[in-house]
Design a protein around this motif. Structure first.
Motif, PDB file in Angstrom:
ATOM      1  N   ALA A  97       0.832  -1.195   0.000  1.00 62.06           N
ATOM      2  CA  ALA A  97       0.000   0.000   0.000  1.00 62.06           C
ATOM      3  C   ALA A  97       0.871   1.251   0.000  1.00 62.06           C
ATOM      4  O   ALA A  97       0.572   2.223  -0.690  1.00 62.06           O
ATOM      5  N   GLU A  98       1.950   1.211   0.759  1.00 61.46           N
ATOM      6  CA  GLU A  98       2.811   2.383   0.821  1.00 61.46           C
ATOM      7  C   GLU A  98       3.588   2.576  -0.480  1.00 61.46           C
ATOM      8  O   GLU A  98       3.689   3.672  -0.998  1.00 61.46           O
ATOM      9  N   ARG A  99       4.092   1.469  -1.016  1.00 59.67           N
ATOM     10  CA  ARG A  99       4.866   1.549  -2.259  1.00 59.67           C
ATOM     11  C   ARG A  99       4.023   2.044  -3.416  1.00 59.67           C
ATOM     12  O   ARG A  99       4.450   2.824  -4.245  1.00 59.67           O
ATOM     13  N   LEU A 127      -2.285   1.420   6.953  1.00 61.36           N
ATOM     14  CA  LEU A 127      -1.480   2.609   6.689  1.00 61.36           C
ATOM     15  C   LEU A 127      -2.296   3.824   7.131  1.00 61.36           C
ATOM     16  O   LEU A 127      -3.379   4.068   6.629  1.00 61.36           O
ATOM     17  N   MET A 128      -1.759   4.567   8.094  1.00 54.72           N
ATOM     18  CA  MET A 128      -2.521   5.690   8.652  1.00 54.72           C
ATOM     19  C   MET A 128      -2.402   6.911   7.759  1.00 54.72           C
ATOM     20  O   MET A 128      -1.561   7.766   7.968  1.00 54.72           O
ATOM     21  N   LYS A 129      -3.247   6.950   6.772  1.00 49.68           N
ATOM     22  CA  LYS A 129      -3.114   8.014   5.786  1.00 49.68           C
ATOM     23  C   LYS A 129      -4.484   8.640   5.596  1.00 49.68           C
ATOM     24  O   LYS A 129      -5.427   7.980   5.198  1.00 49.68           O
ATOM     25  N   ASP A 130      -4.627   9.871   5.957  1.00 46.90           N
ATOM     26  CA  ASP A 130      -5.903  10.542   5.839  1.00 46.90           C
ATOM     27  C   ASP A 130      -5.623  12.032   5.689  1.00 46.90           C
ATOM     28  O   ASP A 130      -5.054  12.647   6.587  1.00 46.90           O
ATOM     29  N   VAL A 131      -5.999  12.599   4.555  1.00 49.71           N
ATOM     30  CA  VAL A 131      -5.665  14.002   4.302  1.00 49.71           C
ATOM     31  C   VAL A 131      -6.257  14.910   5.373  1.00 49.71           C
ATOM     32  O   VAL A 131      -5.675  15.909   5.755  1.00 49.71           O
ATOM     33  N   ARG A 132      -7.400  14.517   5.915  1.00 46.05           N
ATOM     34  CA  ARG A 132      -8.054  15.354   6.922  1.00 46.05           C
ATOM     35  C   ARG A 132      -7.185  15.511   8.158  1.00 46.05           C
ATOM     36  O   ARG A 132      -7.303  16.491   8.882  1.00 46.05           O
ATOM     37  N   VAL A 133      -6.334  14.501   8.400  1.00 47.13           N
ATOM     38  CA  VAL A 133      -5.501  14.544   9.595  1.00 47.13           C
ATOM     39  C   VAL A 133      -4.050  14.894   9.274  1.00 47.13           C
ATOM     40  O   VAL A 133      -3.314  15.402  10.115  1.00 47.13           O
ATOM     41  N   PRO A 159      -9.698   4.685   2.232  1.00 49.47           N
ATOM     42  CA  PRO A 159      -9.991   3.456   2.960  1.00 49.47           C
ATOM     43  C   PRO A 159      -9.151   2.270   2.501  1.00 49.47           C
ATOM     44  O   PRO A 159      -8.879   1.365   3.288  1.00 49.47           O
ATOM     45  N   THR A 160      -8.712   2.271   1.249  1.00 51.95           N
ATOM     46  CA  THR A 160      -7.867   1.185   0.770  1.00 51.95           C
ATOM     47  C   THR A 160      -6.562   1.144   1.545  1.00 51.95           C
ATOM     48  O   THR A 160      -6.102   0.081   1.976  1.00 51.95           O
ATOM     49  N   ALA A 161      -5.952   2.322   1.733  1.00 49.55           N
ATOM     50  CA  ALA A 161      -4.703   2.379   2.487  1.00 49.55           C
ATOM     51  C   ALA A 161      -4.954   2.099   3.961  1.00 49.55           C
ATOM     52  O   ALA A 161      -4.223   1.349   4.599  1.00 49.55           O
ATOM     53  N   ILE A 164     -11.851  -1.824  16.033  1.00 55.24           N
ATOM     54  CA  ILE A 164     -12.763  -2.883  16.459  1.00 55.24           C
ATOM     55  C   ILE A 164     -11.957  -4.083  16.954  1.00 55.24           C
ATOM     56  O   ILE A 164     -12.450  -5.206  17.014  1.00 55.24           O
ATOM     57  N   GLY A 165     -10.716  -3.832  17.279  1.00 55.86           N
ATOM     58  CA  GLY A 165      -9.895  -4.864  17.900  1.00 55.86           C
ATOM     59  C   GLY A 165      -9.377  -5.922  16.946  1.00 55.86           C
ATOM     60  O   GLY A 165      -9.237  -7.085  17.295  1.00 55.86           O
ATOM     61  N   LYS A 166      -9.089  -5.507  15.716  1.00 56.86           N
ATOM     62  CA  LYS A 166      -8.590  -6.490  14.764  1.00 56.86           C
ATOM     63  C   LYS A 166      -7.329  -5.932  14.125  1.00 56.86           C
ATOM     64  O   LYS A 166      -7.299  -4.769  13.725  1.00 56.86           O
ATOM     65  N   GLU A 167      -6.309  -6.736  14.088  1.00 55.21           N
ATOM     66  CA  GLU A 167      -5.062  -6.279  13.460  1.00 55.21           C
ATOM     67  C   GLU A 167      -5.259  -6.292  11.932  1.00 55.21           C
ATOM     68  O   GLU A 167      -5.651  -7.306  11.364  1.00 55.21           O
ATOM     69  N   PRO A 168      -5.061  -5.148  11.268  1.00 54.30           N
ATOM     70  CA  PRO A 168      -5.338  -5.108   9.826  1.00 54.30           C
ATOM     71  C   PRO A 168      -4.375  -5.969   9.015  1.00 54.30           C
ATOM     72  O   PRO A 168      -3.167  -5.949   9.241  1.00 54.30           O
TER      73      PRO A 168
END
Lengths: 164, 126, 412
Positions: free
Chosen positions: C210-212, C225-231, C218-220, C252-256
């Motif tokens: 995803a990073e490459r 991958l913590m990517k959100d233009v809003r933040v 939401p795909t990232a 929700i307690g799940k490792e992505p």
């Protein structure tokens, strides 16, 4: 991240290949800034400068490349978003521009460093007519076969009439 | 089928079939293949690259068949007048029977347009 | 037994995505996909080229038609870019209204996506259910802006319509309605066994990939991958919302792991997040002007005298929208570059689609939310030069069959 440190790192490694740089900071209060950094780099060290940027943090390419046209050269602009650490509002726009002489419209691909830039490079070849060297996939991205060779949509003065 | 639209018309077509407007109560049904269709809904102006595909799809629809254009840009090219990538409005490529203008048209308008086409289809079948 | 023969399988091109329908060519080995290639450009409408001949205000309405589903996001990014060049300060009330409309759009877009995703795996009840509750937010947007889709809400330096007391009441009602339904909807989407069986472990995109590949939205986030233009980048009123952070399946307690389920979880959680953001904005809506007060003609005249470049970034429901404009003392920008989220995410299809079954193609393709809104597509299977045709319907039938099979397994 400080913009000066980016410029300093690049200057230390590449010296006079960095032609110019300027920054624009918009303050939003509470220490939140929107930072945009423009850097002009010459064509020889363009590729290595992207590799250096990549080591500084998460490098994301934001839009396909726009360009500015001058008498004898084209300035190709690569807008990157660079994020060093996981704090809020720390992403800065690093906009790299490269001058390419018109009689030699070529630039080396960056897909070996940022693979996600492939579509954008294909679009650049198709729309502006800059040849990307060593691109893994040189097909046209959008226009298929209906445009003749040597017609670059974004560089024609009038759209429909002149193309037909 | 979408020939170069922005999706707005497509989601309104689907909204037409959803429980709120429920076009299926009139017997209007979206089919998954042009071979089962009576009516071809076309959204968007026709781009150069998709021109041949839309003719192929049109030929697959069994006779008698009608074409409905949904949206302003399919009817007249709309905001995309000067574009180099446009082969023309839909009626330059296919014989069009009903135009539903709007950007995008409301589901009510789509139902009305399809009802109009239905009347025409019944006449053709006689 | 491993077969040596691979077949090409073409899907498309009659398929709506953001700017263009897409054609896929898969390499198939038995039931497994071993390679995927994507062909863009079927609805390439040369918007960037047309924009070079329109004036600054006309472009807003042209860009609204880049995509009918995120018809707020593209003009939003463009306005931000122009404001960046011209140094226009947007009044606080306008920034909040922009945020509210943007989040309402996210609400409608994510509900639309869940419906489409359910349709792709054959869960049509859920499809009808989400599209039915989606009508409520469309009604709200219609009351607020005047249209169900293509809102024409934005102008350079602000917004065109104010939120009145009546509108505010409608928004509160809509939020209450969704808050009530949220638990039920999220339970169906996140805990239903058949849905989980069809989405877990399918179409994996690792965080490195995803990073490459520069994935966005939401795909990232589904890949962790913590990517959100809003933040990451201050826009609109988001930087005043201190608790805002990128959503991830960890909530929700799940490792992505980056499968379809994770991407779905991110979208479901973002529905909740959008409700919270709108509530925050409604509570803190400042008084004041809604735009800079200069009319269209005055604005064009001011922009005509400017020279410079600017970037506008905005988090659309599907990811980052980014516009780059170059102004040069003319009545129209000399250059405008548009990047839609699917443009970045389109690339992630290749790793996701490799090593999945044919029956999973629809849900994996839909999982990055490429606006697979219209069901009209065709599929050709080419085997040894002879050409057989299966329709999209049949491909979907295959998908439904698998869904039923999985359900039977769970029933036992």
């Amino acid at each position: 991240m400080k913009t000066e440190s980016i410029v300093t790192v690049l200057q230390n490694k590449l010296g006079s290949h960095i032609q110019a740089s300027r920054e624009k900071i918009t303050n939003y209060g509470n220490g939140i800034n929107r930072v945009t950094l423009w850097i002009s780099i010459d064509r020889e060290s363009f590729h290595s400068s992207i590799a250096i940027l990549k080591t500084m943090g998460r490098l994301h390419i934001s839009t396909p490349m726009p360009y500015k046209e001058y008498e004898d050269r084209i300035e190709l602009i690569y807008p990157f978003a660079l994020k060093e650490k996981d704090t809020k509002f720390s992403e800065i726009m690093v906009i790299i521009s490269v001058d390419i002489p018109k009689d030699d419209l070529k630039i080396r691909t960056i897909t070996d460093i940022v693979p996600g830039a492939l579509f954008m490079e294909r679009e650049t070849m198709e729309m502006i007519g800059v040849e990307i060297e060593d691109i893994p996939d040189p097909r046209r991205l959008f226009t298929g076969n209906y445009l003749p060779d040597g017609v670059y949509p974004l560089r024609t003065p009038k759209s429909k009439e002149s193309m037909q | 089928m979408n020939t170069g639209s922005c999706n707005a018309c497509d989601i309104e077509i689907l909204a037409t079939l959803m429980p709120r407007y429920d076009a299926e109560r009139f017997g209007i049904k979206l089919v998954g293949s042009p071979r089962h269709a009576d009516v071809l809904l076309v959204t968007g102006t026709v781009t150069e690259k998709i021109k041949d595909n839309i003719l192929q799809v049109y030929e697959q629809v069994p006779e008698p068949k009608l074409v409905i254009v949904i949206g302003g840009c399919g009817s007249t090219k709309g905001v995309f007048q000067e574009s180099y990538a446009m082969a023309g409005p839909v009626d330059a490529i296919l014989p069009v029977d009903v135009y539903i203008p709007g950007c995008p048209p409301r589901p009510e308008a789509i139902i009305y347009g399809i009802a109009k086409a239905w009347e025409k289809l019944e006449k053709l079948q006689k | 037994m491993k077969s040596d023969i691979t077949y090409p399988l073409n899907i498309g091109p009659v398929h709506p995505a953001f700017k263009e329908p897409i054609k896929f060519t898969f390499r198939i080995e038995g039931e497994k996909v071993v390679g995927a290639d994507i062909d863009f450009g079927y609805t390439h409408r040369a918007i960037e080229r047309i924009a070079q001949e329109r004036n600054y205000i006309q472009i807003i309405y042209l860009l609204e038609r880049v995509c009918g589903i995120c018809s707020f996001s593209h003009p939003m990014a463009y306005c931000l870019a122009i404001e960046d060049v011209a140094g226009i300060e947007v009044p606080p009330r306008a920034r909040y209204i922009r945020t509210i409309v943007g989040e309402l759009e996210r609400l409608h877009s994510h509900l639309l996506w869940t419906g489409v995703a359910a349709h792709e795996i054959g869960f049509d009840t859920l499809f009808m259910y989400t599209w039915n509750i989606r009508e409520k937010v469309l009604d709200c947007l219609e009351e607020l802006t005047g249209n169900r889709i293509n809102y024409a809400m934005l102008t350079i330096g602000g917004v065109r319509r104010d939120i009145t007391a009546d509108n505010a009441q409608t928004i509160h009602q809509v939020l209450e309605y969704y808050e009530e339904l949220y638990n039920r909807t999220s339970e169906i989407l996140l805990d239903d066994l058949t849905l989980r069986a069809r989405t877990e472990g399918v179409g994996i995109l690792t965080i490195e990939q995803a990073e490459r590949l520069c994935a966005v939205g939401p795909t990232a986030r589904g890949s962790g991958l913590m990517k959100d233009v809003r933040v990451d980048y201050p826009v609109n009123a988001y930087y005043e919302i201190l608790w805002l952070k990128p959503v991830s399946p960890r909530d929700i307690g799940k490792e992505p792991i980056g499968d379809v389920y994770d991407r779905m979880a991110v979208r479901v959680l973002e529905i909740q997040q959008a409700i919270k953001i709108i509530q925050f904005c409604m509570e803190n809506l400042p008084e004041g002007d809604i735009n800079t007060g200069s009319g269209a003609v005055k604005m064009i005249n001011a922009l005509k005298k400017l020279e410079g470049e600017g970037v506008g970034r905005y988090e659309a429901p599907r990811g980052e929208v980014c516009h780059y404009v170059i102004l040069d003392n003319q009545e129209h920008p000399v250059q405008i570059k548009v990047k839609a989220p699917t443009y970045s995410n389109g690339f992630t299809w290749a790793p996701m689609l490799t090593n999945i079954e044919i029956a999973d193609i629809p849900i994996v393709v839909a999982s990055i939310d490429p606006c697979v809104a219209c069901a009209d597509r065709m599929t050709y299977v080419q085997a040894d030069g002879s050409r057989t045709t299966i329709s999209w319907e049949e491909l979907r039938a295959k998908s439904i069959q698998k869904y039923k099979g999985v359900r039977r397994q769970w029933m036992k």
